[in-house]
Scaffold this motif. Structure first.
Motif, PDB file in Angstrom:
ATOM      1  N   ALA A   1       0.836  -1.208   0.000  1.00  0.00           N
ATOM      2  CA  ALA A   1       0.000   0.000   0.000  1.00  0.00           C
ATOM      3  C   ALA A   1       0.868   1.255   0.000  1.00  0.00           C
ATOM      4  N   LEU A   2       1.982   1.214   0.721  1.00  0.00           N
ATOM      5  CA  LEU A   2       2.892   2.355   0.770  1.00  0.00           C
ATOM      6  C   LEU A   2       3.449   2.661  -0.615  1.00  0.00           C
ATOM      7  N   THR A   3       3.831   1.615  -1.359  1.00  0.00           N
ATOM      8  CA  THR A   3       4.347   1.819  -2.715  1.00  0.00           C
ATOM      9  C   THR A   3       3.281   2.405  -3.626  1.00  0.00           C
ATOM     10  N   ALA A   4       2.089   1.814  -3.599  1.00  0.00           N
ATOM     11  CA  ALA A   4       1.023   2.256  -4.508  1.00  0.00           C
ATOM     12  C   ALA A   4       0.572   3.680  -4.203  1.00  0.00           C
ATOM     13  N   VAL A   5       0.288   3.965  -2.940  1.00  0.00           N
ATOM     14  CA  VAL A   5      -0.234   5.279  -2.570  1.00  0.00           C
ATOM     15  C   VAL A   5       0.879   6.327  -2.565  1.00  0.00           C
TER      16      VAL A   5
ATOM     17  N   LEU B   1      12.089   6.872   4.790  1.00  0.00           N
ATOM     18  CA  LEU B   1      10.964   6.959   3.860  1.00  0.00           C
ATOM     19  C   LEU B   1       9.976   8.037   4.288  1.00  0.00           C
ATOM     20  N   ALA B   2       9.695   8.081   5.572  1.00  0.00           N
ATOM     21  CA  ALA B   2       8.773   9.107   6.073  1.00  0.00           C
ATOM     22  C   ALA B   2       9.337  10.503   5.823  1.00  0.00           C
ATOM     23  N   GLY B   3      10.630  10.679   6.082  1.00  0.00           N
ATOM     24  CA  GLY B   3      11.260  11.977   5.863  1.00  0.00           C
ATOM     25  C   GLY B   3      11.255  12.389   4.399  1.00  0.00           C
ATOM     26  N   LEU B   4      11.545  11.427   3.507  1.00  0.00           N
ATOM     27  CA  LEU B   4      11.556  11.728   2.070  1.00  0.00           C
ATOM     28  C   LEU B   4      10.164  12.059   1.555  1.00  0.00           C
ATOM     29  N   LEU B   5       9.157  11.327   2.021  1.00  0.00           N
ATOM     30  CA  LEU B   5       7.780  11.620   1.601  1.00  0.00           C
ATOM     31  C   LEU B   5       7.327  12.989   2.103  1.00  0.00           C
ATOM     32  N   ALA B   6       7.707  13.333   3.324  1.00  0.00           N
ATOM     33  CA  ALA B   6       7.367  14.656   3.858  1.00  0.00           C
ATOM     34  C   ALA B   6       8.034  15.756   3.025  1.00  0.00           C
ATOM     35  N   THR B   7       9.286  15.523   2.656  1.00  0.00           N
ATOM     36  CA  THR B   7       9.995  16.496   1.816  1.00  0.00           C
ATOM     37  C   THR B   7       9.339  16.610   0.444  1.00  0.00           C
ATOM     38  N   LEU B   8       8.883  15.478  -0.089  1.00  0.00           N
ATOM     39  CA  LEU B   8       8.199  15.478  -1.384  1.00  0.00           C
ATOM     40  C   LEU B   8       6.915  16.302  -1.325  1.00  0.00           C
ATOM     41  N   VAL B   9       6.188  16.215  -0.230  1.00  0.00           N
ATOM     42  CA  VAL B   9       4.978  17.027  -0.055  1.00  0.00           C
ATOM     43  C   VAL B   9       5.334  18.511  -0.121  1.00  0.00           C
TER      44      VAL B   9
ATOM     45  N   LEU C   1      -4.236  22.708 -15.220  1.00  0.00           N
ATOM     46  CA  LEU C   1      -3.057  21.862 -15.022  1.00  0.00           C
ATOM     47  C   LEU C   1      -2.379  22.105 -13.686  1.00  0.00           C
ATOM     48  N   ARG C   2      -2.301  23.347 -13.289  1.00  0.00           N
ATOM     49  CA  ARG C   2      -1.566  23.697 -12.074  1.00  0.00           C
ATOM     50  C   ARG C   2      -2.136  23.005 -10.841  1.00  0.00           C
ATOM     51  N   ALA C   3      -3.431  22.668 -10.868  1.00  0.00           N
ATOM     52  CA  ALA C   3      -4.068  22.017  -9.728  1.00  0.00           C
ATOM     53  C   ALA C   3      -3.552  20.602  -9.508  1.00  0.00           C
ATOM     54  N   ILE C   4      -2.836  20.069 -10.491  1.00  0.00           N
ATOM     55  CA  ILE C   4      -2.271  18.724 -10.323  1.00  0.00           C
ATOM     56  C   ILE C   4      -1.301  18.693  -9.149  1.00  0.00           C
ATOM     57  N   TYR C   5      -0.573  19.779  -8.937  1.00  0.00           N
ATOM     58  CA  TYR C   5       0.429  19.811  -7.853  1.00  0.00           C
ATOM     59  C   TYR C   5      -0.190  19.617  -6.467  1.00  0.00           C
ATOM     60  N   PRO C   6      -1.217  20.391  -6.075  1.00  0.00           N
ATOM     61  CA  PRO C   6      -1.794  20.158  -4.741  1.00  0.00           C
ATOM     62  C   PRO C   6      -2.493  18.806  -4.611  1.00  0.00           C
ATOM     63  N   VAL C   7      -3.087  18.314  -5.698  1.00  0.00           N
ATOM     64  CA  VAL C   7      -3.702  16.983  -5.655  1.00  0.00           C
ATOM     65  C   VAL C   7      -2.626  15.928  -5.414  1.00  0.00           C
ATOM     66  N   ALA C   8      -1.491  16.070  -6.109  1.00  0.00           N
ATOM     67  CA  ALA C   8      -0.372  15.144  -5.917  1.00  0.00           C
ATOM     68  C   ALA C   8       0.167  15.225  -4.492  1.00  0.00           C
ATOM     69  N   ALA C   9       0.215  16.435  -3.936  1.00  0.00           N
ATOM     70  CA  ALA C   9       0.694  16.603  -2.555  1.00  0.00           C
ATOM     71  C   ALA C   9      -0.238  15.899  -1.572  1.00  0.00           C
ATOM     72  N   ALA C  10      -1.554  16.006  -1.803  1.00  0.00           N
ATOM     73  CA  ALA C  10      -2.518  15.348  -0.912  1.00  0.00           C
ATOM     74  C   ALA C  10      -2.366  13.832  -0.953  1.00  0.00           C
ATOM     75  N   LEU C  11      -2.144  13.289  -2.140  1.00  0.00           N
ATOM     76  CA  LEU C  11      -1.937  11.847  -2.269  1.00  0.00           C
ATOM     77  C   LEU C  11      -0.649  11.415  -1.568  1.00  0.00           C
ATOM     78  N   THR C  12       0.378  12.240  -1.666  1.00  0.00           N
ATOM     79  CA  THR C  12       1.642  11.921  -1.013  1.00  0.00           C
ATOM     80  C   THR C  12       1.510  11.972   0.505  1.00  0.00           C
ATOM     81  N   VAL C  13       0.669  12.874   0.998  1.00  0.00           N
ATOM     82  CA  VAL C  13       0.384  12.916   2.443  1.00  0.00           C
ATOM     83  C   VAL C  13      -0.232  11.593   2.892  1.00  0.00           C
ATOM     84  N   ALA C  14      -1.105  11.027   2.054  1.00  0.00           N
ATOM     85  CA  ALA C  14      -1.697   9.730   2.377  1.00  0.00           C
ATOM     86  C   ALA C  14      -0.617   8.658   2.468  1.00  0.00           C
ATOM     87  N   GLY C  15       0.331   8.691   1.529  1.00  0.00           N
ATOM     88  CA  GLY C  15       1.455   7.753   1.594  1.00  0.00           C
ATOM     89  C   GLY C  15       2.300   7.966   2.833  1.00  0.00           C
ATOM     90  N   LEU C  16       2.512   9.217   3.190  1.00  0.00           N
ATOM     91  CA  LEU C  16       3.261   9.538   4.416  1.00  0.00           C
ATOM     92  C   LEU C  16       2.543   8.970   5.632  1.00  0.00           C
TER      93      LEU C  16
END
Length: 394
Positions: free
Chosen positions: A204-208, A265-273, A351-366
């Motif tokens: 789940a961590l990989t997919a999300v 992994l947690a630190g890298l995902l947080a940085t990615l957000v 298109l620009r809205a893709i960035y915050p949507v991607a950030a929200a998904l990455t928060v789920a992975g975090l």
């Protein structure tokens, strides 16, 4: 050299996957089909990976590792050669699916084999060296294959991929050691690994965790031109920057995971957000766009070695099947990312809205990473509190 050989195979397989997008107009014109139909060739390859991951891995679970690797790579060589001589669209579509069938299983066997040869405490960085082939396939292989296709025809591209896989096969024959099969018991027993909560969370961590950055990557070219304001001619250079960041991030991520897997992994995902948020805020500024593009490439691949190693360590006795299903999960995430990005654009948000949507998904992975970390620490604490420091199961 064993790890290098496996990396060469990953390079050829990745090139075969991503090069089709670069020669899509040539394929459509050469086959006399619409561009949308030519685009289904990439879908066929991905479908082969998704289906082949669990199915091929289960069917070959009792085969010794080196003969299995040889068979998988030989299948890739033949499938790409069949693509090169395909007389029509239907045959090419089938050959692309056959080429994709072996990818997830090979990736799983390669990672498990590399991890088994690694020195103690170096599993993640060794896995990272194999994953480097993925980076190089995107950064170097796909552009070279596109160049060949544009100048010598699309059939020459598939011949080039087949030749690269054949060369890698020669190094496999020479340097990769044999290992016993993944299981000696009933193959169906391998499926018990997915009842383990740690394996479920790892997949789940990989997919999300990857869905957000995959959504950005899918729409990176229009994000750079329509949001970043760059001319189309600058896109290849910016993609090269993304790729350079990916190579660096892959190496750094592997080393960090060797030291502290889930915390890193947690630190890298947080940085990615944070970087996704900055990309959203600075999307219209060229310098900010360049910096965020390189950082996104670095972080997108810095998380890969740790995620793969987490699956291996969680799966225990059946790492190959778990990693193969994990690879299929990654492909499903990529497919979902393409659909999701289209929904965001069609919604009118732009298109620009893709960035915050991607950030929200990455928060789920975090969130999954932090939950897994807390769960591991709770279990370790419980085991340490037992008499003699023994676990409850011992």
């Amino acid at each position: 050299m064993a790890v290098f050989s496996l990396m060469l195979v990953v390079f050829s397989l990745t090139t075969g996957e991503f090069v089709v997008s670069g020669i899509l107009p040539d394929l459509a014109a050469g086959l006399g089909v619409p561009l949308s139909a030519a685009g289904l060739l990439t879908t066929a390859y991905a479908a082969g990976m998704i289906v082949g991951g669990p199915v091929v891995t289960l069917l070959t679970a009792r085969v010794s590792r080196k003969p299995l690797i040889i068979g998988l790579v030989a299948t890739s060589v033949l499938a790409n050669a069949a693509s090169a001589i395909a007389p029509g669209y239907a045959v090419l579509l089938v050959s692309r699916m056959l080429a994709g069938l072996v990818v997830a299983t090979f990736f799983a066997v390669a990672i498990a084999t590399a991890a088994s040869t690694a020195r103690p405490g170096k599993q993640a960085s060794t896995v990272g060296k194999v994953v480097l082939g993925l980076n190089l396939g995107i950064v170097l292989g796909a552009p070279l294959g596109t160049f060949v296709g544009q100048h010598l025809g699309w059939r020459a591209t598939f011949w080039s991929v087949a030749a690269a896989a054949a060369l890698a096969l020669l190094t496999v024959l020479r340097f990769v050691p044999d290992r016993p099969s993944a299981t000696t018991g009933p193959v169906a027993g391998e499926l018990r690994v997915f009842a383990d909560r740690r394996v479920q969370l790892a997949i789940a961590l990989t997919a999300v965790g990857n869905t957000g950055v995959l959504t950005v990557f899918t729409y990176l070219a229009p994000l750079l031109t329509e949001v970043g304001g760059f001319p189309p001619g600058a896109v290849p250079v910016l993609l090269l920057g993304y790729g350079a960041g990916a190579v660096l991030g892959n190496a750094v991520g592997g080393r960090l995971a060797d030291r502290a897997l889930l915390p890193s992994l947690a630190g890298l995902l947080a940085t990615l957000v944070v970087v996704l948020g900055l990309a959203w805020l600075g999307g219209g500024h060229p310098v900010a766009t360049v910096v965020s593009t390189v950082l996104l490439g670095a972080l997108a691949f810095a998380i890969v070695p740790g995620m793969q190693t987490r699956v291996i360590t969680a799966a225990g006795a059946a790492p190959t099947l778990a990693v193969a299903v994990n690879a299929s999960g990654y492909q499903l995430a990529a497919a979902f990312a393409g659909w999701l990005g289209g929904q965001v654009v069609d919604s009118g948000a732009g298109l620009r809205a893709i960035y915050p949507v991607a950030a929200a998904l990455t928060v789920a992975g975090l969130g999954i990473a932090l939950y897994s970390l807390r769960r591991d620490r709770r279990e370790s604490s419980a085991q340490g509190s037992l008499p003699g420091g023994r676990s409850r199961t011992s």
